[in-house]
Write a protein that holds these residues in place. Structure first.
Motif, PDB file in Angstrom:
ATOM      1  N   THR A 162      -3.468  -3.497  -4.129  1.00  0.00           N
ATOM      2  CA  THR A 162      -3.926  -3.871  -2.779  1.00  0.00           C
ATOM      3  C   THR A 162      -5.127  -4.815  -2.852  1.00  0.00           C
ATOM      4  O   THR A 162      -5.204  -5.790  -2.100  1.00  0.00           O
ATOM      5  CB  THR A 162      -4.292  -2.622  -1.960  1.00  0.00           C
ATOM      6  OG1 THR A 162      -5.048  -1.746  -2.783  1.00  0.00           O
ATOM      7  CG2 THR A 162      -3.052  -1.922  -1.480  1.00  0.00           C
TER       8      THR A 162
ATOM      9  N   LEU B 244      -2.322   1.595  -7.356  1.00  0.00           N
ATOM     10  CA  LEU B 244      -2.488   1.445  -5.900  1.00  0.00           C
ATOM     11  C   LEU B 244      -3.681   0.561  -5.546  1.00  0.00           C
ATOM     12  O   LEU B 244      -3.558  -0.444  -4.839  1.00  0.00           O
ATOM     13  CB  LEU B 244      -2.651   2.833  -5.272  1.00  0.00           C
ATOM     14  CG  LEU B 244      -2.920   2.841  -3.765  1.00  0.00           C
ATOM     15  CD1 LEU B 244      -1.739   2.243  -3.016  1.00  0.00           C
ATOM     16  CD2 LEU B 244      -3.165   4.255  -3.265  1.00  0.00           C
TER      17      LEU B 244
ATOM     18  N   THR C 280      -3.558   1.754   4.632  1.00  0.00           N
ATOM     19  CA  THR C 280      -2.710   1.199   5.691  1.00  0.00           C
ATOM     20  C   THR C 280      -3.504   0.973   6.971  1.00  0.00           C
ATOM     21  O   THR C 280      -3.380  -0.058   7.623  1.00  0.00           O
ATOM     22  CB  THR C 280      -1.543   2.163   5.980  1.00  0.00           C
ATOM     23  OG1 THR C 280      -0.958   2.556   4.739  1.00  0.00           O
ATOM     24  CG2 THR C 280      -0.490   1.483   6.823  1.00  0.00           C
TER      25      THR C 280
ATOM     26  N   THR D 195      -1.186  10.684  -0.517  1.00  0.00           N
ATOM     27  CA  THR D 195      -0.690  10.229   0.788  1.00  0.00           C
ATOM     28  C   THR D 195      -1.845   9.817   1.685  1.00  0.00           C
ATOM     29  O   THR D 195      -1.742   8.847   2.429  1.00  0.00           O
ATOM     30  CB  THR D 195       0.099  11.350   1.489  1.00  0.00           C
ATOM     31  OG1 THR D 195      -0.608  12.575   1.298  1.00  0.00           O
ATOM     32  CG2 THR D 195       1.497  11.466   0.911  1.00  0.00           C
TER      33      THR D 195
ATOM     34  N   ALA E 299       0.828  -1.215   0.000  1.00  0.00           N
ATOM     35  CA  ALA E 299       0.000   0.000   0.000  1.00  0.00           C
ATOM     36  C   ALA E 299       0.858   1.259   0.000  1.00  0.00           C
ATOM     37  O   ALA E 299       0.494   2.273  -0.593  1.00  0.00           O
ATOM     38  CB  ALA E 299      -0.915  -0.007   1.212  1.00  0.00           C
ATOM     39  N   LEU E 300       2.020   1.184   0.680  1.00  0.00           N
ATOM     40  CA  LEU E 300       2.828   2.399   0.809  1.00  0.00           C
ATOM     41  C   LEU E 300       3.708   2.659  -0.413  1.00  0.00           C
ATOM     42  O   LEU E 300       4.069   3.799  -0.686  1.00  0.00           O
ATOM     43  CB  LEU E 300       3.699   2.310   2.071  1.00  0.00           C
ATOM     44  CG  LEU E 300       2.912   2.300   3.379  1.00  0.00           C
ATOM     45  CD1 LEU E 300       3.816   2.001   4.548  1.00  0.00           C
ATOM     46  CD2 LEU E 300       2.221   3.638   3.590  1.00  0.00           C
TER      47      LEU E 300
ATOM     48  N   ARG F   5      -3.017   6.411   0.794  1.00  0.00           N
ATOM     49  CA  ARG F   5      -2.100   5.390   1.332  1.00  0.00           C
ATOM     50  C   ARG F   5      -2.338   5.178   2.831  1.00  0.00           C
ATOM     51  O   ARG F   5      -2.379   4.055   3.309  1.00  0.00           O
ATOM     52  CB  ARG F   5      -0.649   5.804   1.086  1.00  0.00           C
ATOM     53  CG  ARG F   5      -0.254   5.814  -0.393  1.00  0.00           C
ATOM     54  CD  ARG F   5       1.264   5.812  -0.493  1.00  0.00           C
ATOM     55  NE  ARG F   5       1.757   6.187  -1.798  1.00  0.00           N
ATOM     56  CZ  ARG F   5       1.818   5.352  -2.839  1.00  0.00           C
ATOM     57  NH1 ARG F   5       1.375   4.117  -2.713  1.00  0.00           N
ATOM     58  NH2 ARG F   5       2.315   5.754  -3.986  1.00  0.00           N
TER      59      ARG F   5
END
Length: 455
Positions: A27, A23, A97, A90, A15-16, A93
């Motif tokens: 995931t 993305l 997370t 960000t 994920a990061l 992400r």
């Protein structure tokens, strides 16, 4: 065990570090693979425990719940894509997370064979949930919802911690298998009564028992779709699972300790069903309906017969999938009309005919129509309760009737009737949403073909 936990943890770097373009795809695919591998936990074995390590072990109580929790992660990621569309990279992400972080804690909580580890992971699921609700919720009230969630859970779980310490002092170990072998403690003392009560209360708040449930509708209404799905499908099940695990330790459970919980659970099933009949908020309605379903689970786990445990287990699994699907459907409505009020988003069948099919299926499973596992679960629980006391049939019967009526009411208001004047055109339903609904309803329809996987 490790072949699930390690890939789940490797989802974090995925994920990061995934490129922005891939993305979501990365995931989702990765978590779907983990979910597929986790299906092998459902296979029945000759031994009581599978995948036994020093701290974790999977038996017939925890394997369905573990598979459910792995199955739900890709669904949560799929459901959240649309409302994170506008957020900067960000934040996307961080969101993914946070959702992934809940997963290892839930897996640990469901498979821990050691009470201290169970307690730690049971409490740790609270932190990512809080972050989801207070950061990604949609209204200013989300902060009060977060505080409610935090304090209800913390205040109830402090006695649980003290009782676990006390158990360790008495038995010298917290390993479940060894505690079961050690001789039962004296049954008449106040200490034993209070420790049994403390063990139960924490799980009753989590499950939630009627009267201790006020944090749940608040949390559900304020949470983003990911938070709602995780709360409804997994975190409530921690309560039922905890009761199943700990009631076997308190042998024999003090006779008069059943009654208040059973009475509250059944009365709560009745009350929350009737609250649903006068709800105007769609998410709040689904939240109250899960309180009434979990009331049946609590009632069943308090009787402690094999039948009741089986029914409670099946109901937890089928309710997890059903209510998660209902929240997804409510969310698809919310994303198009930007309102959760039933009267402002009615008669959508003419605009989204395919979605109406999913609404129909989800509502029919919610009111336990044959051939769904929900029906099998409610029947087993009702038989177990009736066997314990014939009087409970009145309460469960009325609760079932009310469940059917508010479910049909929800279906009719959202799908039928004239369109409100302010809705002219809606964005079409897309493949992602249809896939999401399919992945919810397929396990429900397939499990009835082989129900011994979850019973």
């Amino acid at each position: 065990m490790l072949k699930i936990i390690l890939p789940t943890l490797m989802l974090l770097p995925t994920a990061l570090l995934s490129p922005p373009k891939y993305l979501w795809a990365n995931t989702t695919l990765h978590s779907l693979l983990v979910a597929t591998i986790s299906l092998q936990w459902l296979l029945p074995t000759y031994y009581p425990n599978k995948a036994l390590t020093q701290w974790t072990g999977i038996d017939s109580i925890s394997s369905p719940l573990l598979t459910l929790s792995c199955w739900l992660l890709p669904l949560v990621i799929m459901a959240s894509q649309n409302h994170l569309q506008q957020e900067p990279l960000t934040r996307k992400r961080i969101f993914i997370t946070t959702v992934i972080l809940i997963q290892p804690f839930i897996i640990l909580a469901f498979s821990a064979s050691e009470l201290a580890l169970f307690y730690i992971s049971f409490e740790a699921t609270l932190i990512p949930t809080m972050i989801l609700i207070t950061r990604w919720g949609s209204q200013p009230e989300r902060l009060s919802a977060g505080i409610y969630l935090l304090f209800y859970t913390l205040i109830s779980s402090l006695p649980l911690l003290i009782t676990i310490m006390y158990l360790h002092a008495q038995a010298g170990t917290l390993h479940l298998t060894i505690i079961k072998l050690s001789p039962p403690m004296s049954t008449t003392s106040w200490t034993n009564l209070l420790s049994s009560l403390a063990l139960l209360i924490a799980f009753m708040v989590k499950a939630p028992l009627y009267g201790l449930h006020l944090w749940l509708p608040k949390a559900h209404v304020e949470a983003p779709i990911a938070g709602s799905m995780l709360l409804a499908a997994l975190l409530l099940k921690l309560g039922g699972y905890g009761i199943m695990r700990t009631t076997t330790l308190m042998t024999p459970l003090l006779n008069h300790l059943h009654y208040p919980f059973l009475a509250l659970a059944l009365w709560g099933a009745l009350m929350t069903s009737s609250i649903c009949l006068r709800q105007i908020d769609l998410k709040s309605m689904i939240a109250y309906s899960s309180v009434s379903h979990m009331g049946l689970v609590i009632a069943a786990t308090m009787i402690q017969t094999n039948w009741a445990f089986t029914g409670a287990m099946i109901l937890m699994i089928s309710h997890g999938l059903t209510s998660s699907m209902l929240f997804c459907l409510a969310n698809t409505n919310y994303e198009r009309t930007h309102s959760r009020i039933l009267l402002l988003a009615r008669g959508l069948q003419s605009l989204l005919p395919l979605m109406a099919t999913w609404w129909l299926l989800a509502n029919l499973t919610n009111m336990a129509l044959p051939p769904t596992t929900n029906l099998m679960a409610e029947l087993t629980i009702m038989i177990a309760l009736f066997n314990w006391s014939p009087f409970t049939l009145i309460l469960t019967g009325i609760a079932t009737l009310l469940t059917a009526s508010y479910t049909l009411f929800m279906l009719l208001v959202t799908q039928r009737g004239p369109l409100p004047a302010h809705i002219q055109s809606l964005q079409n339903s897309n493949t992602r949403e249809h896939l999401l609904m399919t992945l919810h309803i397929l396990p429900l329809l397939l499990l009835i073909l082989k129900p011994e996987l979850i019973s």
